[in-house]
Scaffold this motif. Structure first.
Motif, short mmCIF file in Angstrom:
data_model
loop_
_atom_site.label_atom_id
_atom_site.label_comp_id
_atom_site.label_asym_id
_atom_site.label_seq_id
_atom_site.Cartn_x
_atom_site.Cartn_y
_atom_site.Cartn_z
N LEU A 89 148.07 66.03 16.50
CA LEU A 89 146.82 66.72 16.36
C LEU A 89 146.13 68.04 17.16
O LEU A 89 146.12 69.32 16.11
CB LEU A 89 145.85 65.58 15.20
CG LEU A 89 144.92 66.31 14.47
CD1 LEU A 89 145.51 66.70 13.12
CD2 LEU A 89 143.72 65.25 14.44
N THR A 90 146.09 67.40 17.89
CA THR A 90 145.34 69.40 19.02
C THR A 90 146.14 70.14 19.03
O THR A 90 145.95 71.64 18.20
CB THR A 90 145.15 68.52 20.04
OG1 THR A 90 144.62 67.21 20.34
CG2 THR A 90 144.76 69.79 20.93
N GLU A 91 148.08 69.67 18.60
CA GLU A 91 148.68 71.32 18.61
C GLU A 91 148.88 71.68 17.61
O GLU A 91 149.09 73.23 17.57
CB GLU A 91 150.01 70.89 19.42
CG GLU A 91 150.12 70.01 20.26
CD GLU A 91 151.62 69.56 21.31
OE1 GLU A 91 152.15 69.51 20.90
OE2 GLU A 91 151.50 69.63 22.59
N ALA A 92 148.96 70.20 16.77
CA ALA A 92 149.02 70.68 15.25
C ALA A 92 147.52 72.33 14.60
O ALA A 92 147.94 73.02 13.82
CB ALA A 92 149.36 69.96 13.93
N VAL A 93 146.53 71.82 15.44
CA VAL A 93 145.02 72.76 14.76
C VAL A 93 145.87 73.83 15.93
O VAL A 93 145.20 74.59 14.32
CB VAL A 93 143.97 71.31 14.74
CG1 VAL A 93 142.77 72.36 14.46
CG2 VAL A 93 144.00 70.27 13.63
N THR A 94 145.93 73.61 16.57
CA THR A 94 145.33 74.76 17.84
C THR A 94 147.08 75.45 17.19
O THR A 94 146.24 77.46 16.82
CB THR A 94 145.62 74.46 19.57
OG1 THR A 94 144.94 73.07 19.23
CG2 THR A 94 145.94 75.74 19.60
N GLU A 113 152.61 64.39 8.27
CA GLU A 113 153.27 63.35 9.35
C GLU A 113 152.00 63.34 10.11
O GLU A 113 151.98 61.92 11.15
CB GLU A 113 154.60 63.64 9.56
CG GLU A 113 155.35 64.67 10.54
CD GLU A 113 155.25 65.55 9.35
OE1 GLU A 113 155.81 66.71 9.69
OE2 GLU A 113 155.62 66.11 8.14
N VAL A 114 151.76 64.17 10.74
CA VAL A 114 151.14 64.66 12.06
C VAL A 114 149.46 64.07 12.00
O VAL A 114 149.05 62.96 12.77
CB VAL A 114 150.62 65.83 13.07
CG1 VAL A 114 149.92 66.25 13.74
CG2 VAL A 114 152.71 66.58 13.21
N TYR A 115 149.20 64.92 11.30
CA TYR A 115 147.80 64.10 10.30
C TYR A 115 147.49 62.98 10.13
O TYR A 115 146.94 61.62 10.16
CB TYR A 115 147.52 64.77 8.62
CG TYR A 115 145.40 64.42 8.29
CD1 TYR A 115 145.07 65.29 8.88
CD2 TYR A 115 145.54 63.34 7.77
CE1 TYR A 115 143.68 64.55 9.17
CE2 TYR A 115 144.63 62.72 7.12
CZ TYR A 115 143.26 63.44 7.64
OH TYR A 115 141.86 63.64 7.00
N ALA A 125 135.77 58.40 10.55
CA ALA A 125 134.86 59.34 11.28
C ALA A 125 135.24 59.64 11.95
O ALA A 125 135.50 60.76 12.73
CB ALA A 125 133.40 57.77 11.08
N ALA A 126 136.10 58.28 13.20
CA ALA A 126 136.51 59.16 14.25
C ALA A 126 137.44 60.28 14.11
O ALA A 126 137.78 61.22 15.03
CB ALA A 126 137.14 58.63 15.33
N LEU A 127 138.57 60.23 13.07
CA LEU A 127 139.01 61.31 12.64
C LEU A 127 139.01 62.90 12.47
O LEU A 127 139.04 64.06 13.42
CB LEU A 127 140.06 60.96 11.44
CG LEU A 127 141.65 62.26 11.33
CD1 LEU A 127 142.18 62.39 12.27
CD2 LEU A 127 142.05 61.36 9.84
N ALA A 128 137.02 62.72 12.08
CA ALA A 128 136.61 63.94 11.77
C ALA A 128 135.97 64.18 11.88
O ALA A 128 135.75 65.66 12.76
CB ALA A 128 135.65 63.50 10.85
N HIS A 129 135.15 64.09 13.68
CA HIS A 129 134.97 63.91 14.96
C HIS A 129 136.04 64.98 15.93
O HIS A 129 136.01 65.50 16.38
CB HIS A 129 134.64 63.08 15.56
CG HIS A 129 132.92 62.47 15.14
ND1 HIS A 129 132.96 61.97 13.66
CD2 HIS A 129 131.61 63.34 14.77
CE1 HIS A 129 131.23 62.02 13.69
NE2 HIS A 129 130.97 63.04 14.05
N LEU A 130 136.84 64.36 15.79
CA LEU A 130 138.38 64.88 16.42
C LEU A 130 139.07 66.28 15.79
O LEU A 130 139.23 66.82 16.13
CB LEU A 130 139.35 64.00 15.92
CG LEU A 130 140.93 63.75 17.68
CD1 LEU A 130 141.04 64.53 18.65
CD2 LEU A 130 141.82 62.78 16.84
N ILE A 131 138.90 65.95 14.70
CA ILE A 131 139.00 67.47 13.66
C ILE A 131 137.93 68.92 14.88
O ILE A 131 138.64 69.52 14.62
CB ILE A 131 139.28 67.44 12.91
CG1 ILE A 131 140.64 66.88 11.89
CG2 ILE A 131 139.26 69.12 11.94
CD1 ILE A 131 140.74 66.21 10.65
N ALA A 132 136.41 68.47 14.57
CA ALA A 132 136.00 68.71 14.79
C ALA A 132 135.34 69.73 16.33
O ALA A 132 135.52 70.65 16.67
CB ALA A 132 134.46 68.42 14.23
#
Length: 156
Positions: A89-94, A113-115, A125-132
């Motif tokens: 997810l880090t790579e996809a968002v970056t 599929e990554v999400y 909640a944890a996913l929202a914090h990870l994306i933030a």
């Protein structure tokens, strides 16, 4: 040409607050540091790499896990499925080069599929914090790289 080293203290405080809230909400300081290191590797941010490599070590990350982070997909035994989902997810968002959710081609979107893989390992909640967290480290990377702040450089 000299680049500005100035970062408005109010901007610094706001970004630091987002970083702190995202880390706290994720609840896993070691994973938070791995995510920030991986985004900083992609963005070539020496300042952030210097900072987060040290923090990862303080949170107990091994040298092997830090050393092989750039090739995490090839080192299945070093990272859990949860960590691997967070790193993908880090790579996809970056990079934002994945396809749209309808066509899976083109750029600018996080692939479903990554999400979905991340959503299997993190509650909402944890996913929202990870994306933030991923978003704010990308912001920090861009602030430091655009101003060419060196490793160990001072900020407000």
């Amino acid at each position: 040409m000299n680049r500005t080293q100035l970062l408005d203290p109010e901007v610094f405080r706001a970004m630091a607050a987002v970083s702190a809230a995202a880390k706290k909400g994720l609840g896993d300081p070691g994973l938070a540091e791995l995510v920030m290191i991986r985004a900083s590797q992609i963005n070539h941010c020496a300042f952030c790499l210097d900072m987060h490599l040290g923090l990862a070590r303080k949170h107990g990350e091994s040298e092997d896990r830090i050393h092989f982070l750039g090739a995490w997909e090839e080192t299945e035994d070093l990272y859990s499925e949860r960590e691997r989902a967070a790193l993908a997810l880090t790579e996809a968002v970056t990079v934002l080069t994945g396809g749209t959710s309808r066509t899976k081609s083109g750029g600018g979107f996080v692939p479903d599929e990554v999400y979905e893989a991340a959503a299997k390992h993190f509650d909402e909640a944890a996913l929202a914090h990870l994306i933030a967290l991923i978003t704010v480290i990308n912001g920090w990377n861009r602030l430091m790289v655009s101003r060419r702040v060196p490793p160990g450089g001072r900020q407000p």
